[in-house]
Design a protein around this motif. Sequence first.
Motif, short mmCIF file in Angstrom:
data_model
loop_
_atom_site.label_atom_id
_atom_site.label_comp_id
_atom_site.label_asym_id
_atom_site.label_seq_id
_atom_site.Cartn_x
_atom_site.Cartn_y
_atom_site.Cartn_z
N UNK A 165 0.82 -1.20 0.00
CA UNK A 165 0.00 0.00 0.00
C UNK A 165 0.86 1.26 0.00
N UNK A 166 1.95 1.26 0.79
CA UNK A 166 2.83 2.43 0.83
C UNK A 166 3.51 2.65 -0.52
N UNK A 167 3.95 1.56 -1.15
CA UNK A 167 4.58 1.68 -2.45
C UNK A 167 3.59 2.23 -3.48
N UNK A 168 2.36 1.72 -3.43
CA UNK A 168 1.35 2.20 -4.37
C UNK A 168 1.06 3.68 -4.15
N UNK A 169 1.04 4.12 -2.89
CA UNK A 169 0.80 5.55 -2.61
C UNK A 169 1.90 6.41 -3.21
N UNK A 170 3.14 5.96 -3.12
CA UNK A 170 4.25 6.72 -3.71
C UNK A 170 4.06 6.85 -5.22
N UNK A 171 3.67 5.75 -5.85
CA UNK A 171 3.51 5.78 -7.30
C UNK A 171 2.34 6.67 -7.70
N UNK A 172 1.20 6.53 -7.02
CA UNK A 172 0.02 7.33 -7.37
C UNK A 172 0.33 8.82 -7.19
N UNK A 173 1.07 9.16 -6.14
CA UNK A 173 1.45 10.56 -5.94
C UNK A 173 2.32 11.06 -7.09
N UNK A 174 3.26 10.22 -7.55
CA UNK A 174 4.13 10.61 -8.66
C UNK A 174 3.34 10.76 -9.96
N UNK A 175 2.27 9.97 -10.11
CA UNK A 175 1.45 10.06 -11.31
C UNK A 175 0.67 11.37 -11.38
N UNK A 176 0.63 12.10 -10.27
CA UNK A 176 -0.04 13.39 -10.27
C UNK A 176 0.74 14.46 -11.01
N UNK A 177 2.01 14.22 -11.30
CA UNK A 177 2.80 15.18 -12.06
C UNK A 177 2.25 15.29 -13.48
N UNK A 178 2.13 16.51 -14.02
CA UNK A 178 1.57 16.69 -15.37
C UNK A 178 2.32 15.92 -16.45
N UNK A 179 3.63 15.75 -16.28
CA UNK A 179 4.41 15.07 -17.31
C UNK A 179 4.37 13.56 -17.25
N UNK A 180 3.76 13.01 -16.20
CA UNK A 180 3.69 11.56 -16.04
C UNK A 180 2.51 11.01 -16.85
N UNK A 181 2.78 10.02 -17.71
CA UNK A 181 1.71 9.45 -18.53
C UNK A 181 1.33 8.04 -18.11
#
Length: 239
Positions: free
Chosen positions: A40-56
């Motif tokens: 769950x913690x790892x997934x939270x890190x990834x989902x947060x990073x996906x919030x960046x506009x340049x992340x597809x």
Amino acid sequence: MTDLVTLADGGPVSATAQSLAEVLRARVRPVPVEGGLDDADLARRLVAALGDPGAVAGALAAPGEPDAPGWSVIARADKPVLLVPPHTGAGRARIGRALLPLDGRPESAQAVREFAALLDLAGVRLLVLHVFDATTVPLFWDQRTHAHSAWTAEFLHRCGTPPGTRIELRSGVPAEHVHTVARAEDVDLIVLGWSRVTGAGRARTVRESVLYAPAPVVLLPVGPASGTGAAGAAADAAG
């Protein structure tokens, strides 16, 4: 250039993420993580990073169990997520074949359409799988007739798949046929649309399809909240 964000593990996830990034014409951007984090913690890190506009898109190891807390976190992602099951080996050096299970619903077809176009543009061979159930199996199922060919052509057209896409038809339990066809065709990637509903039923079927899949799986958000995601953004970047 757009980014495919992944957790920095240097293993199968990184290798497969690099292969998918080449298809999407994106670069891999590792997200540093400390040890001792659960799914769950790892997934939270990834989902947060996906919030960046340049992340597809994002990539991480699949949660270890169908009921793992990480699934509910992944469901918050409004961009495609590449999940790598633990038994898929050292990663995929190249994506040459992709399996696209489609149920015929317009929203599922829309979610997969742009992603399939990117795969096709990169030279990936596409195979659609459609599984009938007792209520949808057509009258011609047991016959080799013109109606069979006409139905498959119309289905592919309705789903908007690129020219040259193959189709396999089955009847029964979708998850079982996804695994069987993926192994028989030796695919490098499975692309699944999912509603991001975290309750029982269909959501659990999707999770089990991922966990026991013989190849990495891309989950494409289905529904109004998904936006254009990686497909739209990467297509813009590629164009």
